[in-house]
Design a protein around this motif. Structure first.
Motif, short mmCIF file in Angstrom:
data_model
loop_
_atom_site.label_atom_id
_atom_site.label_comp_id
_atom_site.label_asym_id
_atom_site.label_seq_id
_atom_site.Cartn_x
_atom_site.Cartn_y
_atom_site.Cartn_z
N LEU A 47 0.86 -1.30 -0.08
CA LEU A 47 0.05 0.09 0.21
C LEU A 47 0.78 1.16 0.21
O LEU A 47 0.42 2.35 -0.09
CB LEU A 47 -1.10 -0.05 1.30
CG LEU A 47 -1.79 -0.90 1.22
CD1 LEU A 47 -2.89 -0.89 2.69
CD2 LEU A 47 -3.06 -0.94 0.03
N GLN A 50 1.86 4.33 4.59
CA GLN A 50 0.49 4.27 5.20
C GLN A 50 0.39 4.18 6.70
O GLN A 50 1.67 4.38 7.39
CB GLN A 50 0.27 2.54 5.05
CG GLN A 50 1.05 1.57 6.04
CD GLN A 50 0.95 0.02 5.74
OE1 GLN A 50 0.36 -0.51 4.72
NE2 GLN A 50 0.88 -0.67 6.85
N ASP A 73 -4.58 5.85 6.53
CA ASP A 73 -4.05 6.39 5.16
C ASP A 73 -3.31 5.21 4.49
O ASP A 73 -2.62 4.41 5.28
CB ASP A 73 -3.39 7.58 5.23
CG ASP A 73 -2.95 8.16 3.83
OD1 ASP A 73 -4.00 8.22 3.33
OD2 ASP A 73 -1.94 8.31 3.73
N PRO A 74 -3.51 4.48 3.62
CA PRO A 74 -4.56 5.02 2.39
C PRO A 74 -6.24 4.60 3.15
O PRO A 74 -6.10 3.80 3.97
CB PRO A 74 -4.30 4.33 1.24
CG PRO A 74 -3.63 3.05 1.70
CD PRO A 74 -2.63 3.57 2.77
N GLU A 77 -10.91 0.74 0.80
CA GLU A 77 -11.55 0.89 -0.77
C GLU A 77 -12.62 -0.01 -1.05
O GLU A 77 -13.24 0.21 -1.92
CB GLU A 77 -10.31 0.29 -1.53
CG GLU A 77 -9.10 1.36 -1.78
CD GLU A 77 -8.02 1.33 -3.01
OE1 GLU A 77 -8.57 0.25 -3.72
OE2 GLU A 77 -7.12 1.71 -2.92
N ALA A 78 -12.55 -1.01 -0.07
CA ALA A 78 -13.85 -1.96 -0.42
C ALA A 78 -14.36 -2.34 0.99
O ALA A 78 -13.60 -2.20 2.01
CB ALA A 78 -13.28 -3.31 -1.14
#
Length: 144
Positions: A47, A50, A73-74, A77-78
Motif C-alpha cells: 500500500l 501507510q 491512510d490510505p 477501498e472496499a
C-alpha cells in the motif's frame, strides 16, 4: 519445511475501540495496541506509505490471535461486511464458546444479531453465525 503455526487473522474495521470492546465482550484479551506509520510498513502490504492503528487480541488459551486494524491512510477501498456466507474469499472467524446462549445474550448487549438459527450438528456441536460489531460475520461453536 513445515508451517510452525498460524500467527493471527486480520480484520479491518472502521471503529477500532468499538471492535476491541466487542471482542473483549466475546472473551478475547487485548494484548496491545500500536500505531504503525511509514513507507516501510507499506512495503509489506503493497500500500505504499501507510498509517494504521492496530490492536492485537488473543484467545484465553493464548494460542490464537486476532489483529484488528483501522486504516487512516490510505483510505479503505472496499467493504465486504455485507457479503453472504457463500461469498468467495475470507469471510468469517469462528470461536468455540462454553455456552452459545449465554454468549449470544452477552453479545446482544454489544449489538450482535443472529444470522440464521442455532443448529445442532449431530451429537458434537451447537453452531450459529452472528453479525457482530460493524456487521462482521462471526461463527460460534459450542462443543456438546
Amino acid at each position: 519445511m513445515a508451517i510452525k503455526r498460524m500467527d493471527n487473522m486480520g480484520i479491518v474495521v472502521a471503529d477500532l475501540e468499538g471492535a476491541v470492546a466487542f471482542f473483549r465482550a466475546l472473551g478475547l484479551n487485548l494484548e496491545g495496541q500500536a500505531t504503525i506509520k511509514g513507507e516501510w510498513a507499506g512495503r509489506v502490504t503493497g500500500l505504499g506509505d501507510q498509517h494504521v492503528e492496530v490492536a492485537m487480541m488473543s484467545t484465553p488459551d493464548g494460542h490464537s490471535r486476532l489483529e484488528l486494524s483501522r486504516f487512516i491512510d490510505p483510505p479503505v477501498e472496499a467493504d465486504h461486511r455485507t457479503a453472504p456466507v457463500n461469498a468467495l474469499g475470507y469471510l468469517r472467524v469462528m470461536f468455540t464458546v462454553d455456552d452459545i446462549d449465554e454468549t449470544l445474550a452477552r453479545l446482544g448487549d454489544q449489538g450482535a444479531q443472529l444470522v440464521g438459527d442455532i443448529v445442532q450438528y449431530g451429537e458434537t456441536y451447537r453452531l450459529c453465525y452472528i453479525r457482530g460489531h460493524e456487521g462482521l460475520l462471526i461463527g460460534l461453536a459450542q462443543e456438546l
